[in-house]
Design a protein around this motif. Structure first.
Motif, PDB file in Angstrom:
ATOM      1  N   UNK A 147      38.890  42.548  49.806  1.00  0.00           N
ATOM      2  CA  UNK A 147      39.225  41.124  49.711  1.00  0.00           C
ATOM      3  C   UNK A 147      38.300  40.418  48.728  1.00  0.00           C
ATOM      4  N   UNK A 148      37.007  40.706  48.811  1.00  0.00           N
ATOM      5  CA  UNK A 148      36.053  40.074  47.895  1.00  0.00           C
ATOM      6  C   UNK A 148      36.336  40.482  46.449  1.00  0.00           C
ATOM      7  N   UNK A 149      36.629  41.749  46.234  1.00  0.00           N
ATOM      8  CA  UNK A 149      36.942  42.215  44.878  1.00  0.00           C
ATOM      9  C   UNK A 149      38.214  41.546  44.377  1.00  0.00           C
ATOM     10  N   UNK A 150      39.238  41.479  45.195  1.00  0.00           N
ATOM     11  CA  UNK A 150      40.500  40.854  44.778  1.00  0.00           C
ATOM     12  C   UNK A 150      40.298  39.381  44.429  1.00  0.00           C
ATOM     13  N   UNK A 151      39.538  38.648  45.257  1.00  0.00           N
ATOM     14  CA  UNK A 151      39.287  37.231  44.978  1.00  0.00           C
ATOM     15  C   UNK A 151      38.463  37.045  43.705  1.00  0.00           C
ATOM     16  N   UNK A 152      37.456  37.890  43.527  1.00  0.00           N
ATOM     17  CA  UNK A 152      36.629  37.784  42.313  1.00  0.00           C
ATOM     18  C   UNK A 152      37.451  38.088  41.066  1.00  0.00           C
ATOM     19  N   UNK A 153      38.272  39.131  41.125  1.00  0.00           N
ATOM     20  CA  UNK A 153      39.107  39.476  39.973  1.00  0.00           C
ATOM     21  C   UNK A 153      40.105  38.371  39.656  1.00  0.00           C
ATOM     22  N   UNK A 154      40.674  37.795  40.684  1.00  0.00           N
ATOM     23  CA  UNK A 154      41.630  36.709  40.477  1.00  0.00           C
ATOM     24  C   UNK A 154      40.943  35.505  39.825  1.00  0.00           C
ATOM     25  N   UNK A 155      39.754  35.165  40.316  1.00  0.00           N
ATOM     26  CA  UNK A 155      38.996  34.047  39.766  1.00  0.00           C
ATOM     27  C   UNK A 155      38.626  34.298  38.305  1.00  0.00           C
ATOM     28  N   UNK A 156      38.130  35.489  38.021  1.00  0.00           N
ATOM     29  CA  UNK A 156      37.735  35.838  36.651  1.00  0.00           C
ATOM     30  C   UNK A 156      38.948  35.824  35.727  1.00  0.00           C
ATOM     31  N   UNK A 157      40.050  36.399  36.179  1.00  0.00           N
ATOM     32  CA  UNK A 157      41.248  36.460  35.337  1.00  0.00           C
ATOM     33  C   UNK A 157      41.778  35.067  35.025  1.00  0.00           C
ATOM     34  N   UNK A 158      41.754  34.185  35.999  1.00  0.00           N
ATOM     35  CA  UNK A 158      42.244  32.829  35.753  1.00  0.00           C
ATOM     36  C   UNK A 158      41.293  32.034  34.865  1.00  0.00           C
ATOM     37  N   UNK A 159      40.007  32.245  35.038  1.00  0.00           N
ATOM     38  CA  UNK A 159      39.014  31.478  34.280  1.00  0.00           C
ATOM     39  C   UNK A 159      38.922  31.925  32.815  1.00  0.00           C
ATOM     40  N   UNK A 160      38.994  33.231  32.571  1.00  0.00           N
ATOM     41  CA  UNK A 160      38.822  33.695  31.189  1.00  0.00           C
ATOM     42  C   UNK A 160      40.101  33.535  30.375  1.00  0.00           C
ATOM     43  N   UNK A 161      41.241  33.492  31.041  1.00  0.00           N
ATOM     44  CA  UNK A 161      42.482  33.209  30.340  1.00  0.00           C
ATOM     45  C   UNK A 161      43.254  34.432  29.884  1.00  0.00           C
ATOM     46  N   UNK A 162      44.499  34.193  29.592  1.00  0.00           N
ATOM     47  CA  UNK A 162      45.432  35.243  29.189  1.00  0.00           C
ATOM     48  C   UNK A 162      45.007  35.923  27.885  1.00  0.00           C
TER      49      UNK A 162
END
Length: 137
Positions: A97-112
């Motif tokens: 869960x922590x990995x999934x949330x961190x990856x989601x946050x990083x992916x949204x913040x750094x951009x497509x």
């Protein structure tokens, strides 16, 4: 030396659990979209690891993104967990869960664009990661 073996085993099991959680998330997301093939799912973990390494080293990204990535790696490397791993199922679920949330946050913040630039895998794998991260076309 025994402690090093335990840490290595824990990290390996943690990566396996995260990989399985990502496959499950892709399958759930795939109900609404075209599902990736089994071969694509098997290649996802190594591609994600290379993506994280490349993102962590990209000085053009915001510092907060790189800090989140390094904190995630430290959390996975440290043998102390929120819920101990010897508790069946939920012991490894907190890591996933922590990995999934961190990856989601990083992916949204750094951009497509950053994800496209650093993604080492196939376009179908990137599309699956973008869907799981909640980034729309």
């Amino acid at each position: 030396m025994e402690a090093v073996g335990r840490v290595a085993l824990g990290a390996g099991v943690g990566l396996l659990v995260v990989w399985l959680a990502l496959i499950a998330a892709m399958l759930v997301a795939g109900r609404r979209f075209e599902r990736p093939g089994l071969g694509e799912m098997l290649r996802l973990l190594p591609d994600l690891l290379r993506l994280l390494k490349r993102l962590a080293g990209d000085r053009a990204l915001p510092r907060a993104v790189r800090v989140r990535l390094w904190l995630l790696l430290v959390y996975l490397a440290v043998p102390i967990d929120l819920i101990p791993d010897f508790i069946p199922v939920i012991g490894y679920a907190d890591d996933a869960i922590i990995v999934a949330l961190a990856l989601r946050s990083v992916a949204r913040r750094c951009g497509r664009q950053a994800l496209h630039r650093h993604w080492p895998g196939s376009p179908a794998g990137l599309a699956a990661v973008l869907r799981v991260a909640g980034i729309r076309d």
